[in-house]
Design a protein around this motif. Sequence first.
Motif, short mmCIF file in Angstrom:
data_model
loop_
_atom_site.label_atom_id
_atom_site.label_comp_id
_atom_site.label_asym_id
_atom_site.label_seq_id
_atom_site.Cartn_x
_atom_site.Cartn_y
_atom_site.Cartn_z
N ARG A 86 -26.84 13.33 20.03
CA ARG A 86 -27.15 12.93 21.40
C ARG A 86 -28.49 13.53 21.87
O ARG A 86 -28.80 13.50 23.05
N GLY A 87 -29.26 14.05 20.94
CA GLY A 87 -30.50 14.72 21.30
C GLY A 87 -31.64 13.77 21.61
O GLY A 87 -31.54 12.55 21.50
N ARG A 88 -32.74 14.39 22.00
CA ARG A 88 -33.93 13.65 22.39
C ARG A 88 -34.50 12.84 21.24
O ARG A 88 -34.90 11.69 21.41
N TRP A 89 -34.53 13.41 20.05
CA TRP A 89 -35.14 12.71 18.92
C TRP A 89 -34.29 11.56 18.41
O TRP A 89 -34.81 10.60 17.85
N ALA A 90 -32.99 11.65 18.62
CA ALA A 90 -32.13 10.52 18.25
C ALA A 90 -32.45 9.31 19.13
O ALA A 90 -32.51 8.18 18.65
#
Length: 116
Positions: A86-90
Amino acid sequence: MTAPFGAAVVLYGVLLAVLAGWSAVVGRPRPGALPAGLVVLEGALLVQAGVDLAGPRAAEPGVHLGYLVTSVVLLPVAGTAFARDRGRWACAALAAVCVAVAVVTVRLHATGAPRA
């Protein structure tokens, strides 16, 4: 593939890319509408593939088939890779995949059956 449906798929893919990209830039969690939007986009890509396979043969069948397979496989592969992240890079990667789907759809239309 019909031109209006292809244009709708491209615009929807770009819209999802903007949504995911905005989420990545702002640093907020993945929007709840994004997974459902990706499922709708995959459904549209499957419909597009079915219509395309039932239509006339393409001028370059090998290249066209490569674009067709890529358009259908790209989202499920990316979706499984980033399902739990669920991170920014995903979100940034999902935005890039949605842009790639839009580009592949344009190329699919360009390599399709010759116009009369």
